[in-house]
Structures are given as C-alpha cells and as structure tokens.
Design an enzyme around this catalytic site. Structure first.
Site, PDB file in Angstrom:
ATOM      1  N   GLY A 107      76.368  60.540 -96.649  1.00  0.00           N
ATOM      2  CA  GLY A 107      75.441  61.455 -95.985  1.00  0.00           C
ATOM      3  C   GLY A 107      75.679  62.865 -96.483  1.00  0.00           C
TER       4      GLY A 107
ATOM      5  N   HIS B 292      75.494  69.551 -88.963  1.00  0.00           N
ATOM      6  CA  HIS B 292      75.548  70.490 -90.096  1.00  0.00           C
ATOM      7  C   HIS B 292      74.366  71.461 -90.043  1.00  0.00           C
ATOM      8  CE1 HIS B 292      78.848  69.268 -92.704  1.00  0.00           C
ATOM      9  NE2 HIS B 292      78.490  68.003 -92.639  1.00  0.00           N
TER      10      HIS B 292
ATOM     11  N   GLN C 266      75.249  71.900 -97.128  1.00  0.00           N
ATOM     12  CA  GLN C 266      76.479  71.592 -97.885  1.00  0.00           C
ATOM     13  C   GLN C 266      76.321  71.913 -99.379  1.00  0.00           C
ATOM     14  OE1 GLN C 266      76.759  67.511 -95.824  1.00  0.00           O
ATOM     15  NE2 GLN C 266      78.891  67.975 -96.306  1.00  0.00           N
TER      16      GLN C 266
ATOM     17  N   CYS D 277      83.921  63.964 -94.179  1.00  0.00           N
ATOM     18  CA  CYS D 277      82.834  64.868 -94.576  1.00  0.00           C
ATOM     19  C   CYS D 277      83.143  65.419 -95.961  1.00  0.00           C
ATOM     20  CB  CYS D 277      82.754  66.012 -93.568  1.00  0.00           C
ATOM     21  SG  CYS D 277      81.509  67.248 -93.961  1.00  0.00           S
ATOM     22  N   LEU D 278      82.138  65.440 -96.829  1.00  0.00           N
ATOM     23  CA  LEU D 278      82.367  65.946 -98.191  1.00  0.00           C
ATOM     24  C   LEU D 278      82.720  67.429 -98.192  1.00  0.00           C
ATOM     25  CD1 LEU D 278      79.530  64.036-100.091  1.00  0.00           C
ATOM     26  CD2 LEU D 278      81.992  63.637-100.263  1.00  0.00           C
TER      27      LEU D 278
ATOM     28  N   HIS E  64      76.162  63.405 -87.166  1.00  0.00           N
ATOM     29  CA  HIS E  64      77.065  64.196 -88.014  1.00  0.00           C
ATOM     30  C   HIS E  64      76.253  65.159 -88.890  1.00  0.00           C
ATOM     31  CE1 HIS E  64      80.722  64.607 -90.739  1.00  0.00           C
ATOM     32  NE2 HIS E  64      79.749  65.070 -91.512  1.00  0.00           N
ATOM     33  N   GLU E  65      75.224  64.627 -89.549  1.00  0.00           N
ATOM     34  CA  GLU E  65      74.424  65.457 -90.470  1.00  0.00           C
ATOM     35  C   GLU E  65      73.590  66.485 -89.704  1.00  0.00           C
ATOM     36  OE1 GLU E  65      75.295  65.382 -93.400  1.00  0.00           O
ATOM     37  OE2 GLU E  65      76.311  63.445 -93.410  1.00  0.00           O
TER      38      GLU E  65
HETATM   39  C1  Y12 Z   1      79.885  58.241 -90.558  1.00  0.00           C
HETATM   40  C2  Y12 Z   1      80.718  59.315 -90.533  1.00  0.00           C
HETATM   41  C3  Y12 Z   1      80.412  60.443 -91.252  1.00  0.00           C
HETATM   42  C4  Y12 Z   1      79.240  60.505 -91.971  1.00  0.00           C
HETATM   43  C5  Y12 Z   1      78.907  61.747 -92.729  1.00  0.00           C
HETATM   44  C6  Y12 Z   1      78.927  61.577 -94.211  1.00  0.00           C
HETATM   45  N1  Y12 Z   1      80.271  61.626 -94.694  1.00  0.00           N
HETATM   46  C7  Y12 Z   1      80.580  61.327 -95.981  1.00  0.00           C
HETATM   47  O1  Y12 Z   1      79.699  60.985 -96.752  1.00  0.00           O
HETATM   48  C8  Y12 Z   1      81.979  61.468 -96.383  1.00  0.00           C
HETATM   49  C9  Y12 Z   1      82.357  61.176 -97.620  1.00  0.00           C
HETATM   50  C10 Y12 Z   1      83.694  61.383 -98.154  1.00  0.00           C
HETATM   51  C11 Y12 Z   1      83.968  60.861 -99.418  1.00  0.00           C
HETATM   52  C12 Y12 Z   1      85.198  61.054 -99.993  1.00  0.00           C
HETATM   53  O2  Y12 Z   1      85.441  60.639-101.270  1.00  0.00           O
HETATM   54  C13 Y12 Z   1      85.915  59.375-101.527  1.00  0.00           C
HETATM   55  O3  Y12 Z   1      86.178  58.618-100.618  1.00  0.00           O
HETATM   56  C14 Y12 Z   1      86.069  59.001-102.946  1.00  0.00           C
HETATM   57  C15 Y12 Z   1      86.175  61.763 -99.310  1.00  0.00           C
HETATM   58  O4  Y12 Z   1      87.446  61.881 -99.889  1.00  0.00           O
HETATM   59  C16 Y12 Z   1      87.671  62.874-100.803  1.00  0.00           C
HETATM   60  O5  Y12 Z   1      86.901  63.770-100.960  1.00  0.00           O
HETATM   61  C17 Y12 Z   1      88.947  62.799-101.538  1.00  0.00           C
HETATM   62  C18 Y12 Z   1      85.908  62.301 -98.075  1.00  0.00           C
HETATM   63  C19 Y12 Z   1      84.653  62.118 -97.489  1.00  0.00           C
HETATM   64  C20 Y12 Z   1      78.405  59.424 -91.984  1.00  0.00           C
HETATM   65  C21 Y12 Z   1      78.725  58.300 -91.274  1.00  0.00           C
HETATM   66 CO    CO Z   2      79.600  66.372 -93.205  1.00  0.00          CO
END
Ligand code: Y12
Ligand code: CO
Length: 170
Positions: A45, A141, A50, A95-96, A137-138
């Site tokens: 997401g 933001h 962001q 969260c990214l 969550h989004e």
């Molecule tokens: C449930 C909970 C939160 C959301 C919001 C969207 N969140 C994300 O997309 C988070 C992504 C994320 C990805 C990561 O990278 C990897 O895993 C390779 C990360 O770790 C690093 O950056 C090292 C952290 C978050 C939607 C649904």
């Molecule tokens: Co986020």
C-alpha cells in the site's frame, strides 16, 4: 518512474492531503508512478504523500491466497471517505515510510468506504480484515498520520529511542 519515498521524521508526512479535482493525465501518471514505486520497494500500500504529493490518492495491492501480488488486484483510490465501520482487530503493521519497524495496531475489522477510480467513477466498497486495515492505514496518511502515532506511550518512547539510534548510525 520510481519516485523517492519520504521517511519519518520528514515533516511532509504530517501534512493533510487535498482532494483531487481533475481526473486527468497528471493523475494517471501519479498513479502509475506510485504503483512502480510500491512494487520496487515490496510494499502492499502507498499514499501519494509518501512520494511528497499532498493529494487524496492511495493504492493498495494485497497478495492473493497463493501469496502472489497480481496487478489485476490493484486498487486505485481517489478522495476516499469511510461511511461506516464496525468491530475491531489487531494487525502487525509496517510502512514504507517507517522502514524495518513493525508493531501491532488496533483498527476497525470492517469498513464501508466511498472513493473514485482514475476515471472519476464513484465506487462504494465494503472491506474486511487485511483490506480494511490497509485502507485505514493509507487513509491515515492522507490525514497526516502514521501508524506509530497509534502506539502506547511506552512503545512510542521505545520507538523514538531506537529510531534516533538508527538515524545516527546512517
Ligand atoms: C497492512 C498493514 C499495513 C499496510 C500499509 C502498507 N504497508 C506496506 O506496504 C509496508 C511495506 C514494507 C516493506 C518492507 O520491505 C520489505 O519487506 C522488503 C519493509 O521493510 C524494509 O523496508 C526493510 C517495511 C515495510 C497495509 C496492510
Ligand atoms: Co504507511
């Protein structure tokens, strides 16, 4: 084009986003870039703020039951509003904009949301479980809020200490 994702504590993340008024080429480019950026960073997401664009735009692309993140399941969301919510659930969120940090957050288990697609068609959708969590969550933001603001006082204090250490080490 993959855009830069801004990370905590960048003050832009606290800014409230504005409604989209024109469903034009610029919006389509933003949505396409957000998708490329989210996929490049392994996200599920992403909100426009962001990538430093304060507009009420977000995308969600959850993995399916085979854990595949298919583009046909991409949800593009413009000017969303929660109409109704019910129940509660706890999910470990990431969260990214707060990379490598995950924590449990409580949110509504079911929501009914209205929004527009990239062509300006209004959509009303009911979401539950992970999709409901992702929308909430989004949408936070868009309101200038991060999931870390939902942590208990002690967890937030611990987070700030760890984060400062991490920023110094960079
Ligand atoms: C449930 C909970 C939160 C959301 C919001 C969207 N969140 C994300 O997309 C988070 C992504 C994320 C990805 C990561 O990278 C990897 O895993 C390779 C990360 O770790 C690093 O950056 C090292 C952290 C978050 C939607 C649904
Ligand atoms: Co986020």
């Amino acid at each position: 084009m993959v855009r830069e994702i801004i990370t905590y504590p960048n003050k832009l993340l606290k800014q409230k986003s504005q409604d989209v008024t024109e469903f034009n080429e610029a919006l389509h480019t933003l949505l396409d870039d957000m998708y490329e950026t989210m996929m490049a960073k392994n996200g599920i997401g992403l909100a426009a703020i962001q990538v430093a664009i304060p507009q009420n735009v977000l995308i969600i692309n959850l993995p399916d039951k085979d854990d595949l993140q298919k583009k046909e399941n991409l949800i593009e969301v413009i000017n969303p509003k929660i109409i109704e919510k019910q129940g509660s659930m706890i999910y470990t969120e990431g969260c990214l904009s707060v990379p490598e940090y995950y924590e449990d957050v409580e949110r509504a288990k079911w929501i009914k949301v209205s929004y527009y697609d990239r062509e300006g068609n209004e959509i009303i959708r009911e979401c539950e479980d992970l999709l409901a969590v992702a929308f909430q969550h989004e949408m936070d933001h868009l309101n200038g809020e991060l999931f870390i603001e939902k942590l208990s006082f002690l967890k937030r204090k611990k987070f700030e200490k760890e984060w400062k250490k991490r920023l110094k080490a960079k």
